[in-house]
Design a protein around this motif. Structure first.
Motif, PDB file in Angstrom:
ATOM      1  N   VAL A   1       2.632   1.798  -3.486  1.00 46.15           N
ATOM      2  CA  VAL A   1       1.693   2.301  -4.502  1.00 46.15           C
ATOM      3  C   VAL A   1       1.364   3.761  -4.221  1.00 46.15           C
ATOM      4  O   VAL A   1       1.355   4.597  -5.130  1.00 46.15           O
ATOM      5  CB  VAL A   1       0.421   1.429  -4.565  1.00 46.15           C
ATOM      6  CG1 VAL A   1      -0.647   2.060  -5.453  1.00 46.15           C
ATOM      7  CG2 VAL A   1       0.777   0.025  -5.065  1.00 46.15           C
ATOM      8  N   ARG A   2       1.125   4.081  -2.961  1.00 47.46           N
ATOM      9  CA  ARG A   2       0.824   5.474  -2.585  1.00 47.46           C
ATOM     10  C   ARG A   2       2.005   6.396  -2.937  1.00 47.46           C
ATOM     11  O   ARG A   2       1.816   7.469  -3.498  1.00 47.46           O
ATOM     12  CB  ARG A   2       0.517   5.529  -1.084  1.00 47.46           C
ATOM     13  CG  ARG A   2      -0.282   6.704  -0.657  1.00 47.46           C
ATOM     14  CD  ARG A   2      -0.780   6.657   0.793  1.00 47.46           C
ATOM     15  NE  ARG A   2      -0.007   5.878   1.741  1.00 47.46           N
ATOM     16  CZ  ARG A   2      -0.405   4.695   2.245  1.00 47.46           C
ATOM     17  NH1 ARG A   2      -1.547   4.158   1.898  1.00 47.46           N
ATOM     18  NH2 ARG A   2       0.352   4.051   3.112  1.00 47.46           N
ATOM     19  N   ASP A   3       3.234   5.962  -2.635  1.00 49.71           N
ATOM     20  CA  ASP A   3       4.424   6.768  -2.913  1.00 49.71           C
ATOM     21  C   ASP A   3       4.624   7.026  -4.403  1.00 49.71           C
ATOM     22  O   ASP A   3       5.288   7.985  -4.780  1.00 49.71           O
ATOM     23  CB  ASP A   3       5.682   6.078  -2.374  1.00 49.71           C
ATOM     24  CG  ASP A   3       5.764   6.088  -0.864  1.00 49.71           C
ATOM     25  OD1 ASP A   3       4.975   6.815  -0.211  1.00 49.71           O
ATOM     26  OD2 ASP A   3       6.627   5.350  -0.323  1.00 49.71           O
ATOM     27  N   ARG A   4       4.079   6.173  -5.247  1.00 47.28           N
ATOM     28  CA  ARG A   4       4.271   6.304  -6.688  1.00 47.28           C
ATOM     29  C   ARG A   4       3.074   6.916  -7.399  1.00 47.28           C
ATOM     30  O   ARG A   4       3.040   6.990  -8.620  1.00 47.28           O
ATOM     31  CB  ARG A   4       4.589   4.924  -7.279  1.00 47.28           C
ATOM     32  CG  ARG A   4       6.028   4.563  -6.986  1.00 47.28           C
ATOM     33  CD  ARG A   4       6.286   3.077  -6.875  1.00 47.28           C
ATOM     34  NE  ARG A   4       7.682   2.903  -6.497  1.00 47.28           N
ATOM     35  CZ  ARG A   4       8.136   3.042  -5.257  1.00 47.28           C
ATOM     36  NH1 ARG A   4       7.318   3.341  -4.277  1.00 47.28           N
ATOM     37  NH2 ARG A   4       9.427   2.888  -4.987  1.00 47.28           N
ATOM     38  N   GLY A   5       2.097   7.389  -6.636  1.00 46.07           N
ATOM     39  CA  GLY A   5       0.873   7.928  -7.218  1.00 46.07           C
ATOM     40  C   GLY A   5       1.111   9.032  -8.228  1.00 46.07           C
ATOM     41  O   GLY A   5       0.551   9.017  -9.332  1.00 46.07           O
TER      42      GLY A   5
ATOM     43  N   THR B   1      -5.337  -2.657  -7.601  1.00 50.31           N
ATOM     44  CA  THR B   1      -4.784  -3.339  -6.447  1.00 50.31           C
ATOM     45  C   THR B   1      -5.828  -4.248  -5.823  1.00 50.31           C
ATOM     46  O   THR B   1      -7.021  -3.953  -5.837  1.00 50.31           O
ATOM     47  CB  THR B   1      -4.277  -2.347  -5.381  1.00 50.31           C
ATOM     48  OG1 THR B   1      -5.366  -1.529  -4.956  1.00 50.31           O
ATOM     49  CG2 THR B   1      -3.144  -1.486  -5.911  1.00 50.31           C
TER      50      THR B   1
ATOM     51  N   THR C   1      -3.721   2.002 -11.922  1.00 53.20           N
ATOM     52  CA  THR C   1      -3.353   0.930 -11.004  1.00 53.20           C
ATOM     53  C   THR C   1      -4.587   0.136 -10.621  1.00 53.20           C
ATOM     54  O   THR C   1      -5.683   0.688 -10.508  1.00 53.20           O
ATOM     55  CB  THR C   1      -2.701   1.463  -9.710  1.00 53.20           C
ATOM     56  OG1 THR C   1      -3.582   2.389  -9.090  1.00 53.20           O
ATOM     57  CG2 THR C   1      -1.369   2.121  -9.981  1.00 53.20           C
TER      58      THR C   1
ATOM     59  N   GLU D   1       0.833  -1.203   0.000  1.00 55.98           N
ATOM     60  CA  GLU D   1       0.000   0.000   0.000  1.00 55.98           C
ATOM     61  C   GLU D   1       0.870   1.256   0.000  1.00 55.98           C
ATOM     62  O   GLU D   1       0.600   2.211  -0.732  1.00 55.98           O
ATOM     63  CB  GLU D   1      -0.938  -0.007   1.209  1.00 55.98           C
ATOM     64  CG  GLU D   1      -2.044  -1.026   1.088  1.00 55.98           C
ATOM     65  CD  GLU D   1      -2.839  -1.209   2.367  1.00 55.98           C
ATOM     66  OE1 GLU D   1      -2.354  -0.803   3.462  1.00 55.98           O
ATOM     67  OE2 GLU D   1      -3.948  -1.761   2.281  1.00 55.98           O
ATOM     68  N   GLN D   2       1.929   1.260   0.816  1.00 54.72           N
ATOM     69  CA  GLN D   2       2.824   2.417   0.883  1.00 54.72           C
ATOM     70  C   GLN D   2       3.545   2.637  -0.447  1.00 54.72           C
ATOM     71  O   GLN D   2       3.655   3.763  -0.923  1.00 54.72           O
ATOM     72  CB  GLN D   2       3.848   2.241   2.010  1.00 54.72           C
ATOM     73  CG  GLN D   2       4.736   3.450   2.209  1.00 54.72           C
ATOM     74  CD  GLN D   2       3.954   4.668   2.671  1.00 54.72           C
ATOM     75  OE1 GLN D   2       3.179   4.573   3.615  1.00 54.72           O
ATOM     76  NE2 GLN D   2       4.145   5.802   2.029  1.00 54.72           N
TER      77      GLN D   2
END
Length: 143
Positions: free
Chosen positions: A8-12, A24, A22, A5-6
């Motif tokens: 994916v969030r960091d690469r938003g 998930t 994305t 989750e982190q």
């Protein structure tokens, strides 16, 4: 699941910049391991799925528990990868196509493999018929 989750969030923002979507499906899948190394493994897989994708492509990331395994699967819709070339991509300094002015060195997937092996995980990578890769890593799970 938390590390995925982190990542994916960091690469938003970068996903948006590249016009990538994305998908998930993140379910708890506990495993025993070094969180920093597992985080690097997840980050490298996500980065690879983004950088070697097509315009308006998709990056799919999932985690789940299956029997006594914690599974991580990352898939992208990138260019066609000849099936006989897949294993080579996990060797240091190997990429499908070299571009002189990019910042990639061909180390990301070799690092993924090294981290998986150091955690007793099995790594399977397959070329998708329409292009891109599916990488599945199966870690020993804990309760």
């Amino acid at each position: 699941a938390r590390l995925v989750e982190q990542a994916v969030r960091d690469r938003g923002a970068e996903l948006d910049r590249h016009g990538l979507r994305t998908k998930t499906m993140i379910r708890p899948a506990r495993l025993l391991g070094d969180p920093t190394l597992i985080g690097r493994l997840v980050a490298n897989l996500c980065d690879n799925a983004m950088h070697y994708n097509v315009p308006d492509g998709v990056v799919e990331v999932s985690t789940r528990r299956a029997a006594d395994q914690a599974l991580l699967v990352v898939t992208n819709t990138g260019p066609v990868v000849p099936p006989e070339e897949v294993d080579r991509l996990f060797e240091p300094f190997q990429r499908m196509r070299r571009v002189a002015d990019d910042t990639h060195h061909g180390l990301g997937l070799s690092i993924v493999r090294a981290i998986a092996v150091s955690h007793g995980a099995a790594l399977t990578a397959t070329a998708r018929s329409g292009g891109g890769l599916t990488v599945e890593i199966s870690f020993p799970a804990i309760s």
